[in-house]
Motif scaffolding. Structure first.
Motif, PDB file in Angstrom:
ATOM      1  N   VAL A  22      38.856 -14.195  -9.113  1.00  5.78           N
ATOM      2  CA  VAL A  22      37.818 -13.215  -8.825  1.00  5.78           C
ATOM      3  C   VAL A  22      36.850 -13.213 -10.000  1.00  5.78           C
ATOM      4  CG1 VAL A  22      37.325 -10.806  -8.280  1.00  5.78           C
ATOM      5  CG2 VAL A  22      39.460 -11.849  -7.482  1.00  5.78           C
ATOM      6  N   TRP A  23      35.690 -13.812  -9.791  1.00  2.00           N
ATOM      7  CA  TRP A  23      34.687 -13.879 -10.835  1.00  2.00           C
ATOM      8  C   TRP A  23      33.847 -12.612 -10.854  1.00  2.00           C
ATOM      9  CZ3 TRP A  23      32.425 -19.442 -11.660  1.00  2.00           C
ATOM     10  CH2 TRP A  23      33.480 -20.338 -11.873  1.00  2.00           C
ATOM     11  N   SER A  24      33.708 -12.001  -9.692  1.00  2.00           N
ATOM     12  CA  SER A  24      33.037 -10.706  -9.560  1.00  2.00           C
ATOM     13  C   SER A  24      33.410 -10.160  -8.179  1.00  2.00           C
ATOM     14  CB  SER A  24      31.518 -10.830  -9.702  1.00  2.00           C
ATOM     15  OG  SER A  24      30.970 -11.495  -8.588  1.00  2.00           O
ATOM     16  N   ASP A  25      32.910  -8.976  -7.837  1.00  2.00           N
ATOM     17  CA  ASP A  25      33.253  -8.376  -6.544  1.00  2.00           C
ATOM     18  C   ASP A  25      32.913  -9.289  -5.366  1.00  2.00           C
ATOM     19  OD1 ASP A  25      34.246  -6.143  -7.751  1.00  2.00           O
ATOM     20  OD2 ASP A  25      32.427  -4.933  -7.472  1.00  2.00           O
ATOM     21  N   ARG A  26      31.852 -10.020  -5.471  1.00  2.00           N
ATOM     22  CA  ARG A  26      31.404 -10.875  -4.365  1.00  2.00           C
ATOM     23  C   ARG A  26      31.524 -12.359  -4.683  1.00  2.00           C
ATOM     24  NH1 ARG A  26      27.196  -8.468  -0.584  1.00  2.00           N
ATOM     25  NH2 ARG A  26      27.784  -6.283  -0.593  1.00  2.00           N
ATOM     26  N   ASN A  27      32.224 -12.697  -5.717  1.00  2.00           N
ATOM     27  CA  ASN A  27      32.328 -14.092  -6.128  1.00  2.00           C
ATOM     28  C   ASN A  27      33.793 -14.457  -6.346  1.00  2.00           C
ATOM     29  OD1 ASN A  27      31.873 -16.668  -7.031  1.00  2.00           O
ATOM     30  ND2 ASN A  27      30.569 -16.070  -8.759  1.00  2.00           N
ATOM     31  N   ILE A  28      34.442 -14.878  -5.272  1.00  2.00           N
ATOM     32  CA  ILE A  28      35.834 -15.318  -5.331  1.00  2.00           C
ATOM     33  C   ILE A  28      35.836 -16.835  -5.228  1.00  2.00           C
ATOM     34  CG2 ILE A  28      38.076 -15.256  -4.178  1.00  2.00           C
ATOM     35  CD1 ILE A  28      37.285 -12.456  -3.148  1.00  2.00           C
TER      36      ILE A  28
END
Length: 99
Positions: A76-82
């Motif tokens: 999980v790189w960010s909330d919208r970037n998996i």
């Protein structure tokens, strides 16, 4: 009576052979699916975003969720970037589709 017994013995052997053929076919189908996934996986980026991973492998969110539940690690790189690591995915596929 002898004809019936002979026929039943032959039928039992035939059913056993059909069952064995079905088992072999299932193994072959699983192996083919593994090989197709591995070919597609070679074209992935080192850290493939989730949406493009699904598109390139031709899978849906449900199957990807199953893989994660079975141990495929996601990043999980960010909330919208998996993202999924290419080498991790290949190792998972090798383990999951082993025959």
């Amino acid at each position: 009576m002898e004809v019936t017994v002979s026929f039943e013995n032959n039928l039992d052997r035939l059913l056993e052979r059909i069952e064995k053929l079905n088992e072999n076919l299932e193994k072959l189908e699983k192996r083919t699916e593994y090989m197709e996934m591995m070919v597609k996986a070679t074209e992935l980026k080192p850290y493939e975003p989730q949406e493009s991973l699904k598109g390139k492998l031709g899978i849906g969110q449900g199957l990807l969720n199953e893989w994660v539940a079975k141990g495929l690690e996601k990043q999980v790189w960010s909330d919208r970037n998996i993202r999924y690591e290419k080498d991790e995915l290949k190792a998972f596929l090798k383990k999951e589709y082993a025959v």
